[in-house]
Motif scaffolding. Sequence first.
Motif, PDB file in Angstrom:
ATOM      1  N   ARG A  43       0.752  -1.198   0.103  1.00  0.00           N
ATOM      2  CA  ARG A  43       0.016   0.013   0.131  1.00  0.00           C
ATOM      3  C   ARG A  43       0.650   1.361   0.173  1.00  0.00           C
ATOM      4  NH1 ARG A  43      -4.442  -1.422  -2.173  1.00  0.00           N
ATOM      5  NH2 ARG A  43      -5.746  -2.953  -0.839  1.00  0.00           N
ATOM      6  N   ILE A  44       1.987   1.195   0.729  1.00  0.00           N
ATOM      7  CA  ILE A  44       2.885   2.372   0.720  1.00  0.00           C
ATOM      8  C   ILE A  44       3.381   2.532  -0.732  1.00  0.00           C
ATOM      9  CG2 ILE A  44       4.903   3.239   1.739  1.00  0.00           C
ATOM     10  CD1 ILE A  44       4.269   1.663   4.364  1.00  0.00           C
ATOM     11  N   LEU A  45       4.055   1.842  -1.181  1.00  0.00           N
ATOM     12  CA  LEU A  45       4.572   1.846  -2.587  1.00  0.00           C
ATOM     13  C   LEU A  45       3.253   2.330  -3.679  1.00  0.00           C
ATOM     14  CD1 LEU A  45       7.083  -1.415  -2.871  1.00  0.00           C
ATOM     15  CD2 LEU A  45       7.435   0.922  -2.784  1.00  0.00           C
ATOM     16  N   GLN A  46       1.974   1.679  -3.545  1.00  0.00           N
ATOM     17  CA  GLN A  46       1.064   2.092  -4.116  1.00  0.00           C
ATOM     18  C   GLN A  46       0.747   3.567  -4.207  1.00  0.00           C
ATOM     19  OE1 GLN A  46      -2.950   0.554  -3.428  1.00  0.00           O
ATOM     20  NE2 GLN A  46      -3.109  -0.220  -5.443  1.00  0.00           N
ATOM     21  N   GLU A  47       0.779   4.092  -3.062  1.00  0.00           N
ATOM     22  CA  GLU A  47       0.624   5.447  -2.792  1.00  0.00           C
ATOM     23  C   GLU A  47       1.555   6.368  -3.187  1.00  0.00           C
ATOM     24  OE1 GLU A  47      -1.415   9.038  -1.539  1.00  0.00           O
ATOM     25  OE2 GLU A  47      -2.333   7.029  -1.890  1.00  0.00           O
ATOM     26  N   GLY A  48       2.909   5.914  -2.900  1.00  0.00           N
ATOM     27  CA  GLY A  48       3.775   6.748  -3.663  1.00  0.00           C
ATOM     28  C   GLY A  48       4.046   6.824  -4.978  1.00  0.00           C
ATOM     29  N   LEU A  49       3.878   5.771  -5.757  1.00  0.00           N
ATOM     30  CA  LEU A  49       3.578   5.862  -7.120  1.00  0.00           C
ATOM     31  C   LEU A  49       2.545   6.485  -7.552  1.00  0.00           C
ATOM     32  CD1 LEU A  49       4.660   1.676  -7.804  1.00  0.00           C
ATOM     33  CD2 LEU A  49       5.894   3.834  -8.319  1.00  0.00           C
ATOM     34  N   THR A  50       1.538   6.360  -6.933  1.00  0.00           N
ATOM     35  CA  THR A  50       0.138   6.937  -7.364  1.00  0.00           C
ATOM     36  C   THR A  50       0.522   8.604  -7.366  1.00  0.00           C
ATOM     37  OG1 THR A  50      -1.361   5.413  -6.706  1.00  0.00           O
ATOM     38  CG2 THR A  50      -2.073   7.752  -6.948  1.00  0.00           C
ATOM     39  N   ASN A  51       1.224   9.169  -6.256  1.00  0.00           N
ATOM     40  CA  ASN A  51       1.521  10.585  -6.022  1.00  0.00           C
ATOM     41  C   ASN A  51       2.509  11.016  -7.035  1.00  0.00           C
ATOM     42  OD1 ASN A  51      -0.261  11.115  -4.150  1.00  0.00           O
ATOM     43  ND2 ASN A  51       1.462  10.444  -2.337  1.00  0.00           N
ATOM     44  N   ALA A  52       3.530  10.187  -7.501  1.00  0.00           N
ATOM     45  CA  ALA A  52       4.598  10.146  -8.416  1.00  0.00           C
ATOM     46  C   ALA A  52       3.920  10.441  -9.751  1.00  0.00           C
ATOM     47  CB  ALA A  52       5.566   9.181  -8.582  1.00  0.00           C
ATOM     48  N   LEU A  53       2.841   9.644 -10.253  1.00  0.00           N
ATOM     49  CA  LEU A  53       2.120   9.933 -11.418  1.00  0.00           C
ATOM     50  C   LEU A  53       1.406  10.993 -11.366  1.00  0.00           C
ATOM     51  CD1 LEU A  53       0.576   6.424 -12.070  1.00  0.00           C
ATOM     52  CD2 LEU A  53       2.422   7.313 -13.486  1.00  0.00           C
ATOM     53  N   ARG A  54       0.753  11.548 -10.317  1.00  0.00           N
ATOM     54  CA  ARG A  54      -0.084  12.531 -10.098  1.00  0.00           C
ATOM     55  C   ARG A  54       0.680  13.922 -10.354  1.00  0.00           C
ATOM     56  NH1 ARG A  54      -4.601  11.690  -5.459  1.00  0.00           N
ATOM     57  NH2 ARG A  54      -5.818  10.263  -6.594  1.00  0.00           N
ATOM     58  N   HIS A  55       1.854  13.968  -9.487  1.00  0.00           N
ATOM     59  CA  HIS A  55       2.547  15.351  -9.326  1.00  0.00           C
ATOM     60  C   HIS A  55       3.826  15.172  -9.886  1.00  0.00           C
ATOM     61  CE1 HIS A  55      -1.031  15.804  -6.646  1.00  0.00           C
ATOM     62  NE2 HIS A  55      -0.335  14.820  -5.768  1.00  0.00           N
ATOM     63  N   GLY A  56       4.397  14.143 -10.485  1.00  0.00           N
ATOM     64  CA  GLY A  56       5.879  14.191 -10.823  1.00  0.00           C
ATOM     65  C   GLY A  56       5.953  14.848 -12.194  1.00  0.00           C
ATOM     66  N   SER A  57       7.156  15.159 -12.704  1.00  0.00           N
ATOM     67  CA  SER A  57       7.519  15.902 -13.797  1.00  0.00           C
ATOM     68  C   SER A  57       7.442  14.986 -14.997  1.00  0.00           C
ATOM     69  CB  SER A  57       8.821  16.624 -13.495  1.00  0.00           C
ATOM     70  OG  SER A  57       9.912  15.643 -13.468  1.00  0.00           O
ATOM     71  N   GLY A  58       7.279  13.805 -14.980  1.00  0.00           N
ATOM     72  CA  GLY A  58       7.394  12.971 -16.214  1.00  0.00           C
ATOM     73  C   GLY A  58       8.299  12.115 -16.450  1.00  0.00           C
ATOM     74  N   GLY A  59       9.419  12.307 -15.745  1.00  0.00           N
ATOM     75  CA  GLY A  59      10.735  11.720 -15.823  1.00  0.00           C
ATOM     76  C   GLY A  59      10.464  10.281 -15.213  1.00  0.00           C
ATOM     77  N   PRO A  60      11.735   9.712 -14.958  1.00  0.00           N
ATOM     78  CA  PRO A  60      11.934   8.400 -14.629  1.00  0.00           C
ATOM     79  C   PRO A  60      11.363   8.079 -13.140  1.00  0.00           C
ATOM     80  CG  PRO A  60      13.748   8.646 -16.166  1.00  0.00           C
ATOM     81  CD  PRO A  60      13.043   9.799 -16.031  1.00  0.00           C
ATOM     82  N   ILE A  61      10.940   7.027 -12.595  1.00  0.00           N
ATOM     83  CA  ILE A  61      10.485   7.029 -11.314  1.00  0.00           C
ATOM     84  C   ILE A  61      11.193   5.926 -10.849  1.00  0.00           C
ATOM     85  CG2 ILE A  61       8.608   6.525  -9.766  1.00  0.00           C
ATOM     86  CD1 ILE A  61       6.727   7.592 -11.688  1.00  0.00           C
ATOM     87  N   GLU A  62      12.101   6.183  -9.946  1.00  0.00           N
ATOM     88  CA  GLU A  62      13.083   5.041  -9.240  1.00  0.00           C
ATOM     89  C   GLU A  62      12.298   4.584  -7.878  1.00  0.00           C
ATOM     90  OE1 GLU A  62      16.604   6.922  -7.958  1.00  0.00           O
ATOM     91  OE2 GLU A  62      17.002   8.019  -9.938  1.00  0.00           O
ATOM     92  N   VAL A  63      12.521   3.234  -8.194  1.00  0.00           N
ATOM     93  CA  VAL A  63      11.521   2.428  -7.010  1.00  0.00           C
ATOM     94  C   VAL A  63      12.517   1.375  -6.446  1.00  0.00           C
ATOM     95  CG1 VAL A  63       9.665   0.753  -6.445  1.00  0.00           C
ATOM     96  CG2 VAL A  63       9.199   2.489  -8.208  1.00  0.00           C
ATOM     97  N   ARG A  64      12.685   1.332  -5.018  1.00  0.00           N
ATOM     98  CA  ARG A  64      13.576   0.527  -4.455  1.00  0.00           C
ATOM     99  C   ARG A  64      12.956   0.022  -3.340  1.00  0.00           C
ATOM    100  NH1 ARG A  64      17.171   1.406  -0.046  1.00  0.00           N
ATOM    101  NH2 ARG A  64      18.923   0.050   0.034  1.00  0.00           N
ATOM    102  N   VAL A  65      13.399  -1.382  -3.256  1.00  0.00           N
ATOM    103  CA  VAL A  65      12.595  -2.232  -2.026  1.00  0.00           C
ATOM    104  C   VAL A  65      13.672  -3.218  -1.601  1.00  0.00           C
ATOM    105  CG1 VAL A  65      11.014  -3.975  -1.575  1.00  0.00           C
ATOM    106  CG2 VAL A  65      10.518  -2.362  -3.413  1.00  0.00           C
ATOM    107  N   ALA A  66      14.150  -2.933  -0.551  1.00  0.00           N
ATOM    108  CA  ALA A  66      15.325  -3.784   0.123  1.00  0.00           C
ATOM    109  C   ALA A  66      14.693  -4.452   1.204  1.00  0.00           C
ATOM    110  CB  ALA A  66      16.496  -3.006   0.552  1.00  0.00           C
ATOM    111  N   ALA A  67      14.565  -5.862   1.187  1.00  0.00           N
ATOM    112  CA  ALA A  67      14.083  -6.661   2.246  1.00  0.00           C
ATOM    113  C   ALA A  67      15.329  -7.475   3.023  1.00  0.00           C
ATOM    114  CB  ALA A  67      13.185  -7.868   1.614  1.00  0.00           C
ATOM    115  N   ALA A  68      15.292  -7.239   4.442  1.00  0.00           N
ATOM    116  CA  ALA A  68      16.230  -7.796   5.257  1.00  0.00           C
ATOM    117  C   ALA A  68      15.587  -8.490   6.515  1.00  0.00           C
ATOM    118  CB  ALA A  68      17.454  -6.604   5.668  1.00  0.00           C
TER     119      ALA A  68
END
Length: 411
Positions: A318-343
């Motif tokens: 859900r956190i990634l979903q909301e972050g990506l939604t905000n990037a689509l809504r308000h981003g400048s249209g460039g690449p979106i960097e997504v990082r997930v690190a499980a430890a």
Amino acid sequence: MIRGLRPLLRGSTYAGMLLAYCGALASLVLLPFALLATWAWPAAPYGAQVALVLLVWAVLIGTVGLARTVRRALIAFARPLLRVPLPAPAAVAAGADRWRTPLWLLLHVALGWAGALTSGVLVLMGIALPGGWLDAEAGLSLFGRSLRSDGGWRSWLLALCCLLLAALVCAVVTGVLRWLAPRLLGPSSAERLALMAEREQRLAERNRLAHELHDSIGHTLTATTIQAAVAGEVLGADPEAARAALRSIEESARAALEDLDYVLGVLREERADTAPTRTLADLPDLLDRLRHAGAVLDVELSGEPAQVQGTLSRAAYRILQEGLTNALRHGSGGPIEVRVAAARDGLELSVVNGAGAGARTEAGARGFRTSGHGLPGLVERVRLLQGEIEVGPDGPRHWRLAVRLPARCAA
């Protein structure tokens, strides 16, 4: 003077007296059983027998009050007649507080009989004295002075006083019952705690559903809007890309409908189907839908995110979903960097997108309006999971969302 007479002119005063009368009449059902007690002591003096009957009568009345259904019935009658705020009794009642209902019944019946006998005699006198019915005569003595009715104006004055006293008795009985009702029929301390816990649980559930609905439906509508625009632009030049965008719209809408059906079922207090659970295992599908919408993603996965289970995995999705939604809504249209690190000790998430000067303008041109609930909902979600969150500019041209969730919330 006029203000003092107002209670005597209110209908609620006599509605409360009606409740007292009903309590007195209902207690007559138990009087024959109380009279049976005189058989156990037939040789006792008359006064002792009367006291024994009254004692057994009181015990029977109090015993009836121990039933929980009786308490509910008393509240149902007292709430409209006394016009006092009495919430329905909680499902869980503490044993130490069960004495309050028997005490209410005893005081209710006692006030009912005292008020009924007193007001009844006063009303009868008020009716009989003016016309001399039944050869009625009365006298009033006070501080050595006496006033006797002789059939003239004095009898009318005494009749008016009797009627006023009867109304005053009704007001006093109703006032006492109103004072007693919240203390004896209202929620006890244990019931208040149970009601508060139930209210907090219901509020927490509604807040959780609101977050789920905002994250799921908000993301779907954002992605669908972009995908529809892409499909419209390439429909003539690249029909295959348009069909892919339409398929992505269909998949997104189907997933959103599942979430919506579940949330509406819970809000209607119906037995909903199994809750749709989106976890990190569903992250590739989410990223594919964004790519079909035209987003350029730079994804970095480390560890085994798909193996993360439980609350941690659902919250991370859900956190990634909301972050990506905000990037689509308000981003400048460039690449979106997504990082997930499980430890072993937790999970680290980050979404970085361009946030140039034209980002807000572009979002507005696409028709997006921000509700202002997304970021506060993210912060609350992370706080409940005892995690850490950082949101803000990352340099002059980027916006960064970084979240760290501890592994102890994975249950």
